[in-house]
Enzyme design. Structure first.
Site, PDB file in Angstrom:
ATOM      1  CD  GLU A  81      -1.868   2.265   1.782  1.00  0.00           C
ATOM      2  OE1 GLU A  81      -1.495   3.225   1.064  1.00  0.00           O
ATOM      3  OE2 GLU A  81      -2.046   2.360   2.998  1.00  0.00           O
ATOM      4  CG  LEU A  82       3.411   1.076  -2.592  1.00  0.00           C
ATOM      5  CD1 LEU A  82       4.153   0.763  -3.884  1.00  0.00           C
ATOM      6  CD2 LEU A  82       4.305   0.829  -1.380  1.00  0.00           C
TER       7      LEU A  82
END
Length: 456
Positions: free
Chosen positions: A229-230
Site C-alpha cells: 500500500e504505497l
C-alpha cells in the site's frame, strides 16, 4: 543504536528505544514459528474469541494509545483517540465476520465429482508499517492474519517506536501466547534478513513507492508474497452540478486531517469551469481559517507535521512547484520561527504537466486546484498520474458520478463523500500505489493457503 522519539509539537526528544539484537530477532522468529505450528491445531472461532478480547483492550486503552500517538507524531488528540478506537473496531470486525468468510468453498469438476477449497495459515507475516496511522495500519495486517493463524512480526517507523511498544502491550494485555504478535525495533538491513528467512511467508508494506520497490525486490528473491500500500495523488473531482458547499467542506477535511499526512487524502481538487470560481473562493477561505497549535487543544485544527524532515521536504516540493510556474492561492509553508514542526496550510493552482511537481505526492497540508474544461477533461486530468489509490466524485446526479467513477483508474472511489478506510470495504490501489488489499474479507485471503482437496 537507538530510535529517538522527538515530540513534533516541542521539537524535543522525549524517549529512545534500542534497536533489537541479532539474538532478539532469532528468538522472535523461533517464537513466531512455534506459534504458527501451535495454531494449526486450533480453529478460526477460537481465535475470533481472542480477537474480540484484543478489540476490547484497544478500546479500554484508547486514551493511553492516543496520548502516545500525539507525543510521537503530532496527531491531534481527537484524531488520535478516534484512531485508537478505530483499531479496536477493525479487530472486532474480524472477530465478528472472519470465521464465516473462511468457510470451505465447494467446487464441482468432471461433471459430478466434488472438491473443496479450504483456507489455511501459511506462516509468519512481516509487517512494515508507517508513522501516519500508527495503530490502524498495523491492525489492518494483524487482525486478519491473527484470525487466519499467521503470526505477525512488526517493523514500525522509527519515529513512532512508542506507538509500536504500546500496540504490543495492548495486544499482550488480552492474550498470553505472545508469538502471535511481536514488535521489533529494526534497521533496514535487519528487516532484509527477516524477509529472507524461509519461515516468513508474507510481507505487508505500507510506505512510499520507493520503499515498495525495495521490499518487493527483496521478497521476490525469497519467493515470498507481498502486499504493498504505497503513495497516492488522489483526485477529488467536482462536477458542474455538485453541491459546492459540501464539496468544499469535505475536500478541506480530507486534505487537512492528520496535518495532511494521509495517503488517500484529496490531494488534487479537479473542478469543472462552471463552478470553479465559487469553489476556489470558498476553499481559499476554508484554508485561511485553519488554526495551528497544540495538538491537545480542542481549538487546534492543524497540528505539527510528524518530523522536521517531513516539514522541510514538503517546503522543498512547494518551492520547486512555484519556481516552475505554480500559483500560490493561499500562502503558508514551514513555520521555522516557532517551536515544533509546523507547516501552515497552502493552496496551489496552475500546476501544469511540465512542472516537476505535477505528479508528486505532497504529503502534508498542501492542496492543489486543477480547472477542467468539462467532465471529460476532469476524467483525463484525474487519470494523468502514476498513482491509483483512491478518489472521490461529487455530483447531484449519482448516475453521472458513477459513470465518471467507472472511468477513473484507481483502487477505490467514493461518491459525494471523501475517501476513507472502513473495515467492511477492501482497501488498496493500482499502478504505483501498489497491489493487494487490506480490510474486508479480501484481507483474509492475501496470505492464506487456498488448499484444494479433490474427491475421487
Amino acid at each position: 543504536m537507538n530510535f529517538k522519539i522527538v515530540n513534533p509539537y516541542t521539537g524535543k526528544e522525549i524517549a529512545a528505544y534500542p534497536v533489537n539484537s541479532t539474538e532478539d530477532i532469532s528468538d522472535a522468529l523461533d517464537r513466531a514459528d512455534k506459534y504458527y505450528s501451535f495454531q494449526r491445531r486450533h480453529t478460526f472461532d477460537e481465535r475470533a474469541q481472542q480477537l474480540g478480547q484484543i478489540a476490547k483492550a484497544f478500546h479500554d486503552n484508547a486514551e493511553v494509545l492516543a496520548k502516545t500517538a500525539t507525543e510521537n507524531m503530532g496527531k491531534r488528540h481527537a484524531e488520535a483517540l478516534a484512531e485508537a478506537n478505530a483499531a479496536g473496531n477493525i479487530a472486532q470486525y474480524y472477530a465478528d465476520n472472519g470465521p464465516a468468510a473462511l468457510q470451505p468453498k465447494p467446487y464441482t469438476y468432471l461433471g459430478d465429482k466434488q472438491a473443496v477449497m479450504q483456507y489455511e495459515s501459511t506462516g509468519i507475516v512481516f509487517a512494515i508499517e508507517p508513522w501516519n496511522f500508527p495503530y490502524t495500519q498495523v491492525m489492518r495486517v494483524f487482525a486478519p492474519n491473527f484470525l487466519m493463524g499467521n503470526p505477525v512480526i512488526l517493523k514500525h517507523a522509527a519515529i513512532v517506536a512508542g506507538c509500536a511498544d504500546q500496540f504490543e502491550k495492548t495486544v499482550y494485555s488480552a492474550m498470553h501466547a505472545h508469538g502471535g504478535f511481536q514488535n521489533l525495533f529494526l534497521t533496514n538491513e535487519q528487516a532484509a534478513a527477516i524477509i529472507a528467512d524461509d519461515r516468513v511467508q508474507g510481507v505487508a508494506l505500507t510506505g512510499s513507492t520507493q520503499a515498495g520497490r525495495i521490499v518487493a525486490s527483496e521478497a521476490a528473491q525469497a519467493l515470498t508474497k507481498t502486499t504493498l500500500e504505497l503513495g497516492g495523488n488522489d483526485a477529488f473531482v467536482v462536477l458542474p452540478d455538485a453541491d459546492v458547499d459540501q464539496a468544499v467542506a469535505d475536500g478541506a477535511i480530507s486534505r487537512l486531517r492528520n496535518a495532511g499526512q494521509v495517503c488517500t487524502s484529496a490531494k488534487r481538487y479537479i473542478v469543472t469551469e462552471a463552478i470553479a470560481d465559487e469553489f476556489v473562493t470558498k476553499m481559499k477561505a476554508t484554508f485561511e481559517q485553519q488554526v495551528m497549535g497544540d495538538p491537545t487543544d480542542e481549538k487546534t485544527t492543524i497540528g505539527p507535521m510528524s518530523s522536521e524532515r517531513a516539514r522541510d521536504q514538503l517546503q522543498l516540493q512547494v518551492d520547486t512547484a512555484v519556481e516552475h510556474g505554480a500559483e500560490i492561492l493561499v500562502d503558508g509553508g514551514a513555520q521555522k520561527s516557532r517551536d515544533g514542526f509546523f507547516f501552515k496550510p497552502m493552496l496551489l493552482g496552475n500546476l501544469k504537466p511540465d512542472n516537476p511537481m505535477y505528479d508528486a505526492e505532497f504529503f502534508g497540508p498542501v492542496g492543489q486546484i486543477h480547472i477542467a474544461k468539462d467532465t471529460e477533461d476532469a476524467i483525463k486530468i484525474a487519470n494523468d498520474t502514476q498513482y491509483g489509490l483512491a478518489g472521490a466524485v461529487y455530483s447531484k446526479d449519482l448516475d453521472e458520478a458513477k459513470r465518471v467513477a467507472d472511468q477513473m483508474i484507481t483502487g477505490q472511489i467514493f461518491l459525494n463523500q471523501p475517501s476513507n478506510g472502513y473495515p467492511e470495504l477492501p482497501f488498496g490501489g493500482v499502478k504505483s500505489s501498489g497491489y493487494g488489499r487490506e480490510m474486508s474479507d479480501q484481507a483474509l485471503y492475501e496470505f492464506a493457503n487456498k488448499k484444494m482437496i479433490a474427491k475421487g
